[in-house]
Enzyme design. Structure first.
Site, PDB file in Angstrom:
ATOM      1  CE  LYS A 136     -16.457   1.930  -6.074  1.00  0.00           C
ATOM      2  NZ  LYS A 136     -16.618   0.773  -7.078  1.00  0.00           N
TER       3      LYS A 136
ATOM      4  CD  GLU B 102     -17.123  -2.112   3.175  1.00  0.00           C
ATOM      5  OE1 GLU B 102     -17.512  -1.566   4.222  1.00  0.00           O
ATOM      6  OE2 GLU B 102     -16.642  -1.905   2.385  1.00  0.00           O
TER       7      GLU B 102
ATOM      8  CG  ASP C 266      -2.422   0.902   1.102  1.00  0.00           C
ATOM      9  OD1 ASP C 266      -3.247   0.185   0.783  1.00  0.00           O
ATOM     10  OD2 ASP C 266      -1.927   2.069   0.818  1.00  0.00           O
TER      11      ASP C 266
ATOM     12  CB  CYS D  74     -20.015  -1.528  -3.696  1.00  0.00           C
ATOM     13  SG  CYS D  74     -18.391  -1.953  -3.143  1.00  0.00           S
TER      14      CYS D  74
ATOM     15  N   GLY E 151     -26.793   2.276   0.637  1.00  0.00           N
ATOM     16  CA  GLY E 151     -25.288   3.038   0.838  1.00  0.00           C
ATOM     17  C   GLY E 151     -24.143   2.602   0.495  1.00  0.00           C
TER      18      GLY E 151
ATOM     19  CE  LYS F  86      -5.718   1.984   4.599  1.00  0.00           C
ATOM     20  NZ  LYS F  86      -6.605   1.822   3.521  1.00  0.00           N
TER      21      LYS F  86
ATOM     22  NE  ARG G  79     -15.585   3.075   1.795  1.00  0.00           N
ATOM     23  CZ  ARG G  79     -14.497   2.244   0.987  1.00  0.00           C
ATOM     24  NH1 ARG G  79     -13.967   2.954  -0.046  1.00  0.00           N
ATOM     25  NH2 ARG G  79     -14.404   1.135   1.549  1.00  0.00           N
TER      26      ARG G  79
ATOM     27  CE  LYS H 194     -18.344  -5.701  -7.381  1.00  0.00           C
ATOM     28  NZ  LYS H 194     -18.747  -6.548  -6.138  1.00  0.00           N
TER      29      LYS H 194
HETATM   30  N1  LIG Z   1     -15.663  -2.711   0.092  1.00  0.00           N
HETATM   31  C1  LIG Z   1     -16.099  -3.486  -0.538  1.00  0.00           C
HETATM   32  O1  LIG Z   1     -17.241  -4.113   0.030  1.00  0.00           O
HETATM   33  C2  LIG Z   1     -15.937  -4.115  -2.061  1.00  0.00           C
HETATM   34  C3  LIG Z   1     -16.256  -5.228  -2.318  1.00  0.00           C
HETATM   35  C4  LIG Z   1     -16.276  -5.529  -3.615  1.00  0.00           C
HETATM   36  C5  LIG Z   1     -15.526  -5.011  -4.624  1.00  0.00           C
HETATM   37  N2  LIG Z   1     -14.926  -3.791  -3.818  1.00  0.00           N
HETATM   38  C6  LIG Z   1     -13.909  -3.146  -4.982  1.00  0.00           C
HETATM   39  O2  LIG Z   1     -12.772  -3.288  -4.540  1.00  0.00           O
HETATM   40  C7  LIG Z   1     -11.917  -1.965  -4.795  1.00  0.00           C
HETATM   41  C8  LIG Z   1     -11.367  -1.853  -3.367  1.00  0.00           C
HETATM   42  O3  LIG Z   1     -12.279  -1.632  -2.250  1.00  0.00           O
HETATM   43  P1  LIG Z   1     -12.030  -0.988  -1.045  1.00  0.00           P
HETATM   44  O4  LIG Z   1     -13.269  -0.827  -0.404  1.00  0.00           O
HETATM   45  O5  LIG Z   1     -10.952  -2.183  -0.627  1.00  0.00           O
HETATM   46  O6  LIG Z   1     -11.224   0.187  -1.000  1.00  0.00           O
HETATM   47  P2  LIG Z   1     -10.392   1.059   0.020  1.00  0.00           P
HETATM   48  O7  LIG Z   1     -10.470   2.312  -0.261  1.00  0.00           O
HETATM   49  O8  LIG Z   1     -10.870   0.352   1.507  1.00  0.00           O
HETATM   50  O9  LIG Z   1      -8.589   0.639  -0.306  1.00  0.00           O
HETATM   51  C9  LIG Z   1      -8.035   0.897  -1.366  1.00  0.00           C
HETATM   52  C10 LIG Z   1      -6.644   0.836  -0.868  1.00  0.00           C
HETATM   53  O10 LIG Z   1      -5.849   1.134  -1.988  1.00  0.00           O
HETATM   54  C11 LIG Z   1      -4.847   1.959  -1.453  1.00  0.00           C
HETATM   55  N3  LIG Z   1      -4.001   2.364  -2.823  1.00  0.00           N
HETATM   56  C12 LIG Z   1      -4.383   3.589  -3.501  1.00  0.00           C
HETATM   57  N4  LIG Z   1      -3.337   3.540  -4.733  1.00  0.00           N
HETATM   58  C13 LIG Z   1      -2.426   2.893  -4.173  1.00  0.00           C
HETATM   59  C14 LIG Z   1      -1.210   2.406  -5.074  1.00  0.00           C
HETATM   60  N5  LIG Z   1      -0.831   3.011  -6.005  1.00  0.00           N
HETATM   61  N6  LIG Z   1      -0.415   1.320  -4.510  1.00  0.00           N
HETATM   62  C15 LIG Z   1      -0.723   0.668  -3.236  1.00  0.00           C
HETATM   63  N7  LIG Z   1      -1.876   0.753  -2.795  1.00  0.00           N
HETATM   64  C16 LIG Z   1      -2.800   1.876  -3.386  1.00  0.00           C
HETATM   65  C17 LIG Z   1      -5.188   2.923  -0.505  1.00  0.00           C
HETATM   66  O11 LIG Z   1      -4.192   3.353   0.008  1.00  0.00           O
HETATM   67  C18 LIG Z   1      -6.268   1.917   0.093  1.00  0.00           C
HETATM   68  O12 LIG Z   1      -5.516   1.353   1.273  1.00  0.00           O
HETATM   69  C19 LIG Z   1     -12.763  -1.033  -5.391  1.00  0.00           C
HETATM   70  O13 LIG Z   1     -12.749  -1.098  -6.868  1.00  0.00           O
HETATM   71  C20 LIG Z   1     -14.142  -1.554  -4.826  1.00  0.00           C
HETATM   72  O14 LIG Z   1     -15.216  -1.224  -5.959  1.00  0.00           O
HETATM   73  C21 LIG Z   1     -15.088  -3.525  -2.809  1.00  0.00           C
END
Ligand SMILES: NC(=O)c1ccc[n+]([C@@H]2O[C@H](COP(=O)([O-])OP(=O)(O)OC[C@H]3O[C@@H](n4cnc5c(N)ncnc54)[C@H](O)[C@@H]3O)[C@@H](O)[C@H]2O)c1
Length: 438
Positions: free
Chosen positions: A266, A158, A30, A263, A260, A35, A330, A207
Site C-alpha cells: 500500500k 511486525e 478504539d 505496509c 506482502g 478489542k 494482509r 516514511k
Molecule cells: N502494521 C505495521 O507493521 C505498521 C508499521 C508502520 C506503520 N504502520 C501504519 O500504522 C497505521 C496503523 O496500522 P496497524 O497495522 O496498526 O492498523 P490496524 O488495522 O491493525 O489497527 C487500526 C486500529 O484503528 C482502529 N480505529 C479505526 N478507526 C478508529 C477511530 N475512529 N477511533 C479509534 N480507533 C479506530 C481500528 O478499530 C483498529 O483497531 C497504518 O497507517 C499503517 O500503515 C503500520
C-alpha cells in the site's frame, strides 16, 4: 506524561506498550468494543511476540487502560497519537477516512493545548489536513485553543515490533513549532535513538520513501533471482557477496515469492499516486509493483515445470502469514499462491503456527492443519511460503516419510537444500539453479 493512543492495532498497541514501559501514563482508545474489552483483561487481539506481558504489567500497575471513549481519554491528555489504519483504496490511494474521523473527534472535545501526533502512515500534507479538520470543529464550537500537529511516522516491523520500538534506528519528528518539538523530545527522552527533527511534510515523505526503498531492494533481488535461475547462478551467494559491501548492506536482499503485508504494497502504491497527482510518473515504483505482482506467477511456473499439470495434485503450503512471528495475512503472498493453485485444480492443504484461523475465514474450502506434519501427510509437494523458525526446524526426514511425493519448493530460500537432497527430496529454491532438480 499523559498520552492517548487512538487505534489499538499492531502500531497502537506497541506504541502504548513501549511508551508505558518508559514511564508514561497511557490511555488506549478504539472504536472496536471487543478489542477494548480484551485489552482491559490483558488479552492481545493480535499476535506480537513479547507485547502481552508488557500490557498486562502496565494494566496491573494502573498506568495503562483502554476505553472506547475518546472524550474520556482527552480529559487530561497532553499528547494524542493517531494510530488508526490507512488501508489502500481501489485507485491506489490510502483511505484517510479513519484519520479524518479522529481529527474531527479531537476537535470536538479539545479544550486546552494538546499535541496531536500522526503515527499512521499518511501522504504528504496530511498534518495540515488534520490541523484544518480540528480547526473546523473548534470554529464550530467558537473556541480558540492552540494545538500542534506533529508527524512521527512508525517504522516497526511486525514480529519485532516491541524490540523496534524500544531500540529504533531513528525517531523522525516532523514538527511545525518549537513548543511541539520540545514536548516530543521530552516524550522520547528515555529512548536512546537519534532524533531527526524536520518538517511534517518531510517526515511524511521519509516514511513512504523508506518503505518504497526497502520494497525496491527486495524486488531487485527477486528479479536477480529470476536471472540467476536462467544462468545457473545461486542468488543466495550473489546476495551474500553484494551485502558485504557496506554501501549495500545484507538486509532486505533475500530473494523470495514477493513482498506482502499491510505496509509495503500500500505504501509503494500511495507514493506512486502522490507522484501521479504531482504529474510525475514514478517509473521505478511502477516496475517494482509489476515485478512483485508477477513473482508468485513466476514461482508457480517453476512448480509446474517440475511437477507438470497440477490438476488433482496434493500440495501443502507451510507458513501462511506474510512473514514469520506475526498473525498478519494482509497481502500475504500465500493468499495469491493458494488462489492460483486452486485455479490450477491442485488440492491445497495449509499450516501456519498462528494465522490458521484467518486463512480459514478466507478459504473455507482449503484444508488447514493443526500442525506441519499432518499438513504434509500424503502431499506430493511442500511449498515454504513463510520462514517461521519452527518450520525450518521441522524433522524433514519425518516429513519425507509422511509425504506421497518428494518435491520441496522453498519460496524463502530458508531450508538447507543440500541436506534435503541427501534426504532424497527434490529441492528447488528461488534463484538457486545450482540446487535445481535434475
Ligand atoms: N502494521 C505495521 O507493521 C505498521 C508499521 C508502520 C506503520 N504502520 C501504519 O500504522 C497505521 C496503523 O496500522 P496497524 O497495522 O496498526 O492498523 P490496524 O488495522 O491493525 O489497527 C487500526 C486500529 O484503528 C482502529 N480505529 C479505526 N478507526 C478508529 C477511530 N475512529 N477511533 C479509534 N480507533 C479506530 C481500528 O478499530 C483498529 O483497531 C497504518 O497507517 C499503517 O500503515 C503500520
Amino acid at each position: 506524561m499523559k498520552i492517548t493512543v487512538i487505534g489499538t492495532g499492531y502500531v497502537g498497541i506497541t506504541t502504548a506498550a513501549s511508551l508505558g514501559e518508559i514511564g508514561h501514563q497511557i490511555i488506549g482508545v478504539d472504536i472496536d468494543k471487543l478489542k477494548i474489552e480484551q485489552l482491559n483483561n490483558g488479552i492481545l487481539p493480535i499476535y506480537e511476540p513479547g507485547v502481552e506481558p508488557v500490557i498486562q504489567n502496565l494494566l496491573k500497575q494502573g498506568t495503562l487502560h483502554f476505553t472506547t471513549s475518546l472524550q474520556e481519554a482527552m480529559k487530561e491528555t497532553e499528547i494524542i497519537f493517531i494510530a488508526v489504519g490507512t488501508p489502500q483504496l481501489s485507485d491506489g490511494r490510502p483511505d484517510l477516512k479513519y484519520v479524518d474521523e479522529v481529527a474531527r473527534e479531537v476537535g470536538r472535545y479539545m479544550s486546552k493545548y494538546i499535541v496531536i501526533v500522526d503515527k499512521s502512515t499518511v501522504p504528504v500534507g496530511t498534518a495540515e489536513r488534520v490541523q484544518s479538520l480540528i480547526m473546523e470543529q473548534l470554529n464550530l464550537r467558537k473556541l480558540s485553543v492552540s494545538f500542534d500537529v506533529v508527524s512521527n511516522p512508525e517504522f516497526l516491523q511486525e514480529g519485532k515490533a516491541l524490540q523496534n520500538s524500544r531500540n529504533p534506528d531513528r525517531i523522525v519528528l516532523g514538527c511545525s513549532s518549537r513548543a511541539a518539538e520540545e514536548i516530543m523530545l521530552k516524550l522520547y527522552d528515555n529512548i536512546d535513538a537519534p532524533k531527526h527533527i524536520t518538517s511534517p511534510r518531510n517526515a511524511e515523505m521519509i516514511k513512504y520513501a523508506s518503505n518504497s526503498f526497502l520494497a525496491t531492494k527486495i524486488t531487485f533481488i527477486n528479479e536477480m533471482a529470476r536471472l540467476c535461475d536462467l544462468l545457473a547462478v545461486d542468488v543466495v551467494e550473489v546476495a551474500k557477496g553484494m551485502g558485504m559491501d557496506k554501501r549495500i548492506g545484507p538486509y532486505f536482499l533475500q530473494a523470495g515469492i514477493g513482498y506482502g503485508g499491510s505496509c509495503f504494497p500500500k505504501d509503494v502504491s500511495a507514493l506512486a499516486m502522490m507522484g501521479r497527482e504531482a504529474n510525475m510518473e514514478m517509473s521505478i515504483l511502477r516496475s517494482i509493483q509489476e515485478i512483485n505482482q508477477t513473482q508468485t506467477d513466476w514461482f508457480l511456473g517453476r512448480v509446474k515445470e517440475s511437477m507438470g499439470v497440477l490438476d488433482g495434485k496434493r500440495i501443502t503450503l507451510l507458513g501462511l502469514a506474510f512473514k514469520p512471528d506475526t498473525d498478519d495475512i494482509r497481502e500475504a503472498p500465500s493468499l495469491k499462491l493458494i488462489q492460483k493453485l486452486l485455479t490450477e485444480g491442485a488440492i491445497v492443504t495449509g499450516f501456519d503456527p498462528v494465522a490458521n484461523n484467518k486463512i480459514k475465514n478466507i478459504f473455507p474450502n482449503v484444508k488447514i492443519s493443526e500442525d506441519a506434519y499432518s499438513a504434509a501427510k500424503d502431499a506430493e509437494a511442500v511449498v515454504i511460503c513463510t520462514e517461521w523458525k519452527e518450520i525450518i526446524d521441522l524433522d524433514w526426514r519425518t516429513i519425507k516419510s509422511l509425504m506421497h511425493g518428494n518435491f520441496i519448493f522453498d519460496g524463502r530460500n530458508a531450508l538447507d537444500g543440500d541436506m534435503l537432497q541427501l534426504e532424497e527430496f527434490q529441492y528447488w529454491g528461488v534463484g538457486r539453479s545450482l540446487n535445481k532438480i535434475v
